[in-house]
Write an enzyme that holds these catalytic residues in place. Structure first.
Site, PDB file in Angstrom:
ATOM      1  NE  ARG A  98      -2.336   4.769   1.081  1.00  0.00           N
ATOM      2  CZ  ARG A  98      -3.151   4.184   0.197  1.00  0.00           C
ATOM      3  NH1 ARG A  98      -4.438   4.120   0.406  1.00  0.00           N
ATOM      4  NH2 ARG A  98      -2.655   3.661  -0.911  1.00  0.00           N
ATOM      5  CG  MET A 136      -2.124   0.867   1.006  1.00  0.00           C
ATOM      6  SD  MET A 136      -3.649   0.264   1.727  1.00  0.00           S
ATOM      7  CE  MET A 136      -3.316   0.101   3.453  1.00  0.00           C
ATOM      8  CB  CYS A 137       3.306   3.041   0.262  1.00  0.00           C
ATOM      9  SG  CYS A 137       4.528   1.730   0.333  1.00  0.00           S
ATOM     10  N   GLY A 138       1.752   5.195   1.889  1.00  0.00           N
ATOM     11  CA  GLY A 138       1.105   6.499   1.796  1.00  0.00           C
ATOM     12  C   GLY A 138       2.121   7.528   1.370  1.00  0.00           C
TER      13      GLY A 138
END
Lengths: 306, 244
Positions: free
Chosen positions: A32, A1-3
């Protein structure tokens, strides 16, 4: 995911509180990306001919005054911020000379970024709470013209501070990435043959290295990003910090999310609106989803959207 | 109008019943509490304040409620909706009204990607633009977008209708089955097996029915063009056995 997040101040008052606003955005993006976090914040430019370098010692806390002393062979050097295993040093020398000196004399150090205004901080673990990135680097007290940030949920390669974003792509340039690249191993080999060095086996670092190479070849940001869209195979939303602003680009099919918002006081980009909702005046902002494959850019003045 | 304060976490669902005018403030109420209270209600109108882009708002409703979300919503807003009417005064993110079965969801701002994905019934109205993959795998719901739609709108859509008052992005209706698509503006490109088809009287009536249902004004049914499946992809034909 990652933000990922980008924030650009349009007023002096907002510049003064940039770090605090960015910290609020990161707080909303931790879900995230709980594995690690990083920021690149641009402010307080050093004079031409000097370099501001952000360095990390993966082995742990370091005597940065001693490192600055050794670096003063190149020109007067001082420690601007010392944060245990990381520091921001200001050296009266060309950034490339500093980079080369560090590579030769301090091969254990990781150069996080170099330029005239960029400062980069990274930390494994949750960005929030005691010992998290936000507190550790004192982000809430920082000012700046613009910044980008990342919270990582690792889908490949290890969870360490040096595997964290942002990745440096040249003087005052860095990149954060949400997505995954499938041709990064082959691309890394090709780029190494062309003289680009890599500190990790991370796919996003390859994207950063790719841009570094394109800039060296003489591309401007638009040309480099257009080439990246062609040569990088995978899903991505990139935010790229430049000396005078930031850019956002999504892969051609828009797999990874991004929201852009703008008011008279700021421009913000985030993976999700909830990170933007923390900013003052967000309820009245102009908000839109960037189109896939299109490059959006903001410079100091006037604001430009390509 | 009363303001509901609920304690976060593990409280029993607030027994709202017919809570006309009840307001939930998401600075004081968790999303789980909100959804639990809405799902316990059988009728009435509700307002959600300070949504601040939170995910999963008003999900899984199954009663004829009127819910207004006053602000921007995050992912999967009004997902799996049945019977309820949900209005969002701001924008929504990925998957608004995904798998809606019936009822009505209206977005006054813009909708993010995959609006009304796999929706079986009901009506989604987007007053602004809808991003990519609007109506992906649509299974029978109606979608009216007053602005533009992004790329791959109607991808693999099987049933239902998509009406776009603005322009459509690349590969409209790629690999679609029997969804009918109407576009008033330009179409960047058509996807595989999607073709333009003539607009006949029954289609004009269908366009007008959708415009009326959405309450869209200032637009004439005669301005739309119709797109649908060439039906060349999804029928197995013996004469293709030899073809690679």
């Amino acid at each position: 995911m990652c933000g990922i997040a980008g924030l650009f101040a349009k007023t002096p008052a907002f510049e003064a509180a940039l770090g605090d606003h960015l910290a609020g955005m990161i707080d909303q993006l931790v879900d995230r990306g709980p594995d690690s976090a990083g920021v690149a914040i641009y402010g307080d430019p050093v004079p031409e001919g000097s370099a501001k370098v952000s360095v990390l010692d993966p082995a742990g806390p370091r005597d940065w005054l001693a490192v600055a002393d050794a670096l003063s062979l190149l020109g007067s050097a001082e420690v601007m911020r010392a944060l245990g295993d990381q520091a921001v040093l200001v050296v009266a020398a060309d950034p490339e000379h500093v980079r080369a000196w560090l590579a030769e004399h301090e091969p254990g150090l990781v150069l996080l970024s170099a330029g005239r205004s960029i400062e980069t901080f990274k930390r494994a673990g949750l960005a929030v709470g005691p010992g998290g990135l936000i507190d550790a680097c004192g982000l809430r007290g920082m000012s700046g013209g613009h910044a980008i940030a990342h919270t990582r949920m690792a889908t490949e390669s290890r969870v360490t501070t040096e595997h964290s974003h942002p990745f440096s792509t040249g003087p005052d340039l860095c990149l954060v990435h949400n997505g995954s690249l499938s041709n990064h191993n082959r691309l890394r080999r090709t780029l190494r043959q062309r003289g680009v060095s890599f500190a990790t086996d991370n796919d996003s670092e390859v994207a950063a290295g790719y841009l570094t190479w394109r800039f060296r070849e003489g591309d401007d940001l638009d040309a480099a990003l257009a080439a990246a869209e062609r040569d990088l195979d995978g899903f991505f939303t990139f935010a790229i910090g430049t000396h005078d602003g930031f850019a956002v680009v999504r892969d051609p099919i828009g797999c990874k999310p991004a929201v852009l918002a703008e008011t008279d006081d700021w421009v913000a980009m985030a993976s999700e609106f909830r990170a933007i909702a923390t900013l003052p005046g967000a309820e009245h902002a102009e908000i839109w989803e960037p189109e896939p494959g299109r490059i959006y850019r903001w410079f100091r003045e006037p604001a430009i959207v390509l | 109008m009363t303001l509901v304060h609920t304690t976060p976490l593990q409280q029993p669902a607030t027994p709202v019943g017919t809570g006309d005018g009840t307001a939930f403030d998401l600075t004081m109420t968790t999303v789980r509490e909100l959804n639990r209270a809405l799902r316990a209600a059988t009728s009435g109108s509700f307002t959600v304040r300070n949504p601040a882009g939170r995910h999963n708002l008003a999900v899984g409703l199954d009663a004829p409620l009127e819910v207004t979300i006053d602000g921007h919503a995050g992912y999967y807003c009004a997902g799996m909706n049945q019977l309820a009417t949900v209005t969002v005064t701001g924008n929504t993110a990925v998957g608004v009204a995904e798998n809606m079965m019936s009822g009505r969801v209206e977005i006054l701002g813009a909708a993010g990607q995959a609006a009304a994905a796999t929706a079986h019934g009901g009506l989604l109205v987007v007053r602004g633009n809808a991003a990519a993959r609007c109506g992906i795998s649509l299974k029978g719901a109606d979608i009216v977008v007053e602005g533009n739609v992004g790329h791959a709108t109607g991808f693999l859509s099987q049933k239902g209708r998509i009406l776009v008052c603005g322009d459509a992005g690349e590969v409209l209706g790629d690999s679609l089955y029997e969804t009918r698509i109407y576009v008033r503006g330009s179409v960047a490109s058509l996807g595989a097996d999607c073709i333009e088809k003539p607009v006949r009287a029954e289609h004009l009536a269908e366009i007008q029915e959708l415009l009326d249902a959405a309450g869209t004004e200032g637009v004439s049914a005669g301005e739309f063009r119709r797109y649908g499946s060439a039906r060349a992809l999804y029928h197995f034909t013996a004469d293709r056995i030899e073809a690679k």
